[in-house]
Write a protein that holds these residues in place. Sequence first.
Motif, PDB file in Angstrom:
ATOM      1  N   ASN A 150     -10.401  20.462  60.049  1.00 25.75           N
ATOM      2  CA  ASN A 150     -11.195  20.269  61.177  1.00 25.75           C
ATOM      3  C   ASN A 150     -11.415  18.730  61.601  1.00 25.75           C
ATOM      4  O   ASN A 150     -11.112  18.727  62.746  1.00 25.75           O
ATOM      5  CB  ASN A 150     -12.543  21.081  61.302  1.00 25.75           C
ATOM      6  N   ARG A 151     -11.286  18.203  60.399  1.00 26.44           N
ATOM      7  CA  ARG A 151     -11.440  16.595  60.945  1.00 26.44           C
ATOM      8  C   ARG A 151     -10.013  16.126  61.279  1.00 26.44           C
ATOM      9  O   ARG A 151     -10.001  15.214  62.251  1.00 26.44           O
ATOM     10  CB  ARG A 151     -12.036  15.891  59.575  1.00 26.44           C
ATOM     11  N   THR A 152      -8.895  16.643  60.813  1.00 31.06           N
ATOM     12  CA  THR A 152      -7.703  15.930  60.978  1.00 31.06           C
ATOM     13  C   THR A 152      -6.988  16.570  61.970  1.00 31.06           C
ATOM     14  O   THR A 152      -5.655  15.935  62.469  1.00 31.06           O
ATOM     15  CB  THR A 152      -6.784  15.852  59.587  1.00 31.06           C
ATOM     16  N   GLY A 153      -7.207  17.824  62.211  1.00 32.39           N
ATOM     17  CA  GLY A 153      -6.164  18.781  63.007  1.00 32.39           C
ATOM     18  C   GLY A 153      -5.234  19.486  62.406  1.00 32.39           C
ATOM     19  O   GLY A 153      -4.292  20.117  63.117  1.00 32.39           O
ATOM     20  N   ILE A 154      -5.099  19.287  61.214  1.00 31.14           N
ATOM     21  CA  ILE A 154      -4.251  19.938  60.171  1.00 31.14           C
ATOM     22  C   ILE A 154      -4.288  21.432  60.428  1.00 31.14           C
ATOM     23  O   ILE A 154      -3.312  22.113  60.556  1.00 31.14           O
ATOM     24  CB  ILE A 154      -4.008  19.302  58.738  1.00 31.14           C
ATOM     25  N   CYS A 155      -5.420  21.957  60.059  1.00 30.69           N
ATOM     26  CA  CYS A 155      -5.651  23.247  60.118  1.00 30.69           C
ATOM     27  C   CYS A 155      -7.129  23.654  60.652  1.00 30.69           C
ATOM     28  O   CYS A 155      -7.832  23.983  59.815  1.00 30.69           O
ATOM     29  CB  CYS A 155      -5.399  24.017  58.941  1.00 30.69           C
ATOM     30  N   PRO A 156      -7.422  23.457  61.743  1.00 29.50           N
ATOM     31  CA  PRO A 156      -8.791  23.654  62.244  1.00 29.50           C
ATOM     32  C   PRO A 156      -8.973  25.106  62.495  1.00 29.50           C
ATOM     33  O   PRO A 156      -8.254  26.074  62.647  1.00 29.50           O
ATOM     34  CB  PRO A 156      -8.716  23.009  63.532  1.00 29.50           C
ATOM     35  N   GLY A 157     -10.355  25.363  62.392  1.00 29.75           N
ATOM     36  CA  GLY A 157     -10.812  26.783  62.520  1.00 29.75           C
ATOM     37  C   GLY A 157     -12.318  26.849  62.286  1.00 29.75           C
ATOM     38  O   GLY A 157     -13.029  26.146  61.537  1.00 29.75           O
ATOM     39  N   GLY A 199      -8.734   3.735  54.817  1.00 27.99           N
ATOM     40  CA  GLY A 199      -7.712   2.716  54.497  1.00 27.99           C
ATOM     41  C   GLY A 199      -6.559   2.785  53.390  1.00 27.99           C
ATOM     42  O   GLY A 199      -5.637   2.107  53.536  1.00 27.99           O
ATOM     43  N   ALA A 200      -6.948   4.044  52.572  1.00 30.89           N
ATOM     44  CA  ALA A 200      -5.854   4.252  51.804  1.00 30.89           C
ATOM     45  C   ALA A 200      -5.382   5.719  51.819  1.00 30.89           C
ATOM     46  O   ALA A 200      -4.411   6.254  51.024  1.00 30.89           O
ATOM     47  CB  ALA A 200      -6.689   4.450  50.306  1.00 30.89           C
ATOM     48  N   CYS A 201      -5.474   6.131  53.163  1.00 31.57           N
ATOM     49  CA  CYS A 201      -4.848   7.375  53.671  1.00 31.57           C
ATOM     50  C   CYS A 201      -3.471   7.492  53.856  1.00 31.57           C
ATOM     51  O   CYS A 201      -3.190   6.450  54.770  1.00 31.57           O
ATOM     52  CB  CYS A 201      -5.707   8.105  54.753  1.00 31.57           C
ATOM     53  N   VAL A 202      -2.683   8.156  53.468  1.00 31.17           N
ATOM     54  CA  VAL A 202      -1.083   8.093  53.804  1.00 31.17           C
ATOM     55  C   VAL A 202      -0.906   8.670  55.159  1.00 31.17           C
ATOM     56  O   VAL A 202       0.321   8.567  55.847  1.00 31.17           O
ATOM     57  CB  VAL A 202      -0.318   8.792  52.740  1.00 31.17           C
ATOM     58  N   ILE A 203      -1.940   9.534  55.820  1.00 32.77           N
ATOM     59  CA  ILE A 203      -1.461   9.958  57.283  1.00 32.77           C
ATOM     60  C   ILE A 203      -2.553   9.375  58.257  1.00 32.77           C
ATOM     61  O   ILE A 203      -2.631   9.928  59.268  1.00 32.77           O
ATOM     62  CB  ILE A 203      -1.838  11.461  57.276  1.00 32.77           C
ATOM     63  N   ARG A 204      -3.051   8.198  57.786  1.00 29.97           N
ATOM     64  CA  ARG A 204      -4.185   7.540  58.829  1.00 29.97           C
ATOM     65  C   ARG A 204      -3.645   7.315  60.338  1.00 29.97           C
ATOM     66  O   ARG A 204      -4.362   7.869  61.006  1.00 29.97           O
ATOM     67  CB  ARG A 204      -4.205   6.166  58.219  1.00 29.97           C
ATOM     68  N   ASP A 205      -2.259   7.115  60.297  1.00 27.05           N
ATOM     69  CA  ASP A 205      -1.750   6.821  61.699  1.00 27.05           C
ATOM     70  C   ASP A 205      -1.416   8.091  62.493  1.00 27.05           C
ATOM     71  O   ASP A 205      -1.386   8.145  63.939  1.00 27.05           O
ATOM     72  CB  ASP A 205      -0.641   6.178  61.608  1.00 27.05           C
ATOM     73  N   LEU A 206      -1.551   9.233  61.828  1.00 19.15           N
ATOM     74  CA  LEU A 206      -1.293  10.637  62.484  1.00 19.15           C
ATOM     75  C   LEU A 206      -2.521  11.379  62.611  1.00 19.15           C
ATOM     76  O   LEU A 206      -2.583  12.313  63.431  1.00 19.15           O
ATOM     77  CB  LEU A 206      -0.226  11.214  61.380  1.00 19.15           C
ATOM     78  N   CYS A 207      -3.720  10.666  62.195  1.00 21.64           N
ATOM     79  CA  CYS A 207      -4.901  11.563  62.156  1.00 21.64           C
ATOM     80  C   CYS A 207      -5.751  11.118  63.373  1.00 21.64           C
ATOM     81  O   CYS A 207      -6.027   9.972  63.688  1.00 21.64           O
ATOM     82  CB  CYS A 207      -5.708  11.541  60.749  1.00 21.64           C
ATOM     83  N   PRO A 208      -6.212  12.251  64.095  1.00 19.96           N
ATOM     84  CA  PRO A 208      -6.993  11.840  65.360  1.00 19.96           C
ATOM     85  C   PRO A 208      -8.555  11.760  64.996  1.00 19.96           C
ATOM     86  O   PRO A 208      -9.201  11.471  65.992  1.00 19.96           O
ATOM     87  CB  PRO A 208      -6.791  13.240  66.008  1.00 19.96           C
ATOM     88  N   PHE A 209      -8.799  11.780  63.676  1.00 17.20           N
ATOM     89  CA  PHE A 209     -10.509  11.540  63.436  1.00 17.20           C
ATOM     90  C   PHE A 209     -10.797  10.154  64.060  1.00 17.20           C
ATOM     91  O   PHE A 209     -10.217   9.038  63.782  1.00 17.20           O
ATOM     92  CB  PHE A 209     -10.530  11.415  61.817  1.00 17.20           C
TER      93      PHE A 209
END
Length: 214
Positions: A150-157, A199-209
């Motif tokens: 839900n935080r990243t939009g990968i699999c919200p529900g 800061g250590a996240c590999v999907i930081r630029d893709l995440c809408p959080f």
Amino acid sequence: MAKQLDYMTMKEVFARFEAAEPHPKGELDHTNAYTLLVAVALSAQATDVGVNKATKDLFPIADTPEKMLALGEAGLIEHIKTIGLFRQKAKNVIKMSQILVERYEGVVPSSRAALTALPGVGRKTANVVLNMWFGHPAQAVDTHIFRIGNRTGICPGKDVDAVERAIEDNVPVEYQRHAHHWLILHGRYTCVARKPKCGACVIRDLCPFEDKTV
């Protein structure tokens, strides 16, 4: 709740997860399908580390339903009494073992319906066993996956069932086999609940959080 990521973004998310951890594995120690089933059942409301400590001496002497029944409920309790809800879990494991012996000749079934009919085995536990032991693309949604989904939009529900469906419907098929492992590991070690390690996240630029940490 973040909006569901589009297909190409999802593809890039999981490509990065795979590059960072090509062969993700669960962290519960086990030696066969039965010990995996028992370990996952014991892990409800407990940590994997705590379960592994309890089963370190248990599984060498009770790695089949028959051996577990021979050990008995009281003997099992002595091994797992450091785990939360140990008395009820011991009852369930003994009942589960009895059913496996009586109905399945001691073999853990590879059917979700058969697994969830066992005492103490819910859909999440069944999905873990189906995925880790039988290689099915089953998605076991825990608190980590629910949070980051839900935080990243990968699999919200709105609930775990909806998140499970979101994974099945939106994760590219080539990543389905290991999807829940990548998500659990990401939620456990990077996208943690209180202070996500953006800061250590590999999907930081893709995440809408919106509340990313520095």
